[in-house]
Scaffold this motif. Structure first.
Motif, short mmCIF file in Angstrom:
data_model
loop_
_atom_site.label_atom_id
_atom_site.label_comp_id
_atom_site.label_asym_id
_atom_site.label_seq_id
_atom_site.Cartn_x
_atom_site.Cartn_y
_atom_site.Cartn_z
N SER A 130 0.81 -1.23 0.00
CA SER A 130 0.00 0.00 0.00
C SER A 130 0.84 1.27 0.00
O SER A 130 0.34 2.35 -0.32
CB SER A 130 -0.96 0.01 1.19
OG SER A 130 -0.27 0.09 2.40
N ASN A 131 2.11 1.15 0.37
CA ASN A 131 3.01 2.31 0.37
C ASN A 131 4.13 2.11 -0.64
O ASN A 131 5.29 2.47 -0.38
CB ASN A 131 3.61 2.52 1.77
CG ASN A 131 2.58 2.92 2.78
OD1 ASN A 131 2.02 4.01 2.69
ND2 ASN A 131 2.30 2.05 3.73
N SER A 132 3.79 1.58 -1.79
CA SER A 132 4.82 1.23 -2.78
C SER A 132 5.57 2.43 -3.32
O SER A 132 6.66 2.28 -3.88
CB SER A 132 4.20 0.43 -3.93
OG SER A 132 3.21 1.21 -4.57
N SER A 133 5.03 3.63 -3.12
CA SER A 133 5.74 4.83 -3.59
C SER A 133 6.87 5.23 -2.64
O SER A 133 7.75 6.01 -3.01
CB SER A 133 4.77 6.00 -3.75
OG SER A 133 4.19 6.32 -2.50
N LEU A 134 6.87 4.68 -1.42
CA LEU A 134 7.93 4.97 -0.45
C LEU A 134 9.02 3.92 -0.53
O LEU A 134 8.75 2.77 -0.88
CB LEU A 134 7.36 4.97 0.97
CG LEU A 134 6.37 6.06 1.33
CD1 LEU A 134 5.80 5.80 2.73
CD2 LEU A 134 7.03 7.42 1.29
N PRO A 135 10.25 4.28 -0.16
CA PRO A 135 11.30 3.26 -0.08
C PRO A 135 10.93 2.19 0.96
O PRO A 135 10.39 2.52 2.03
CB PRO A 135 12.54 4.05 0.37
CG PRO A 135 12.25 5.47 0.00
CD PRO A 135 10.76 5.62 0.11
N SER A 136 11.21 0.95 0.64
CA SER A 136 10.87 -0.16 1.54
C SER A 136 11.47 0.04 2.93
O SER A 136 10.83 -0.29 3.93
CB SER A 136 11.36 -1.48 0.95
OG SER A 136 10.68 -1.76 -0.24
N ALA A 137 12.68 0.57 2.99
CA ALA A 137 13.33 0.76 4.29
C ALA A 137 12.53 1.70 5.19
O ALA A 137 12.47 1.50 6.40
CB ALA A 137 14.75 1.30 4.10
N GLU A 138 11.90 2.69 4.60
CA GLU A 138 11.07 3.62 5.40
C GLU A 138 9.84 2.91 5.96
O GLU A 138 9.49 3.08 7.12
CB GLU A 138 10.63 4.82 4.56
CG GLU A 138 11.70 5.83 4.34
CD GLU A 138 11.17 7.09 3.66
OE1 GLU A 138 10.00 7.46 3.90
OE2 GLU A 138 11.93 7.70 2.90
N VAL A 139 9.19 2.13 5.13
CA VAL A 139 8.00 1.40 5.55
C VAL A 139 8.36 0.41 6.65
O VAL A 139 7.65 0.29 7.66
CB VAL A 139 7.34 0.69 4.35
CG1 VAL A 139 6.14 -0.14 4.80
CG2 VAL A 139 6.94 1.70 3.28
#
Length: 95
Positions: free
Chosen positions: A65-74
């Motif tokens: 659902s947050n694919s626009s953010l870097p994975s590390a942030e999520v």
């Protein structure tokens, strides 16, 4: 402030992060740490998330659902959120 100290101590058990005074700086350091682990040692990252009890299915859903953010942030946000939940639970039952 006391909750942040607790959070900082808990994070210190999983990561070698120098004392930080602000949660935003702690988050930034965790994002860096998770980015490094994603690239260099994913099994260690998975072990940390498992020990922390970050729900794997919830994390997958967050990543999608947050694919626009870097994975590390999520991942860092999920890790911090879970640690905060644990702090609140301990406070609730230690009274």
């Amino acid at each position: 402030m006391e909750d942040f100290k607790s959070l900082s101590l808990i994070v210190g058990k999983d990561f070698e992060i120098d004392d930080v005074l602000y949660e935003t700086l702690l988050r930034a350091r965790l994002v860096e740490a998770f980015a490094y682990l994603l690239d260099h040692n994913i099994s260690k990252m998975m072990n940390i998330l498992y020990r922390t009890d970050v729900n794997e299915e919830k994390l997958k859903a967050l990543l999608i659902s947050n694919s626009s953010l870097p994975s590390a942030e999520v991942i860092a946000d999920a890790y911090i959120s879970r640690q905060k939940e644990k702090i609140e639970t301990r406070k609730k039952y230690s009274r």
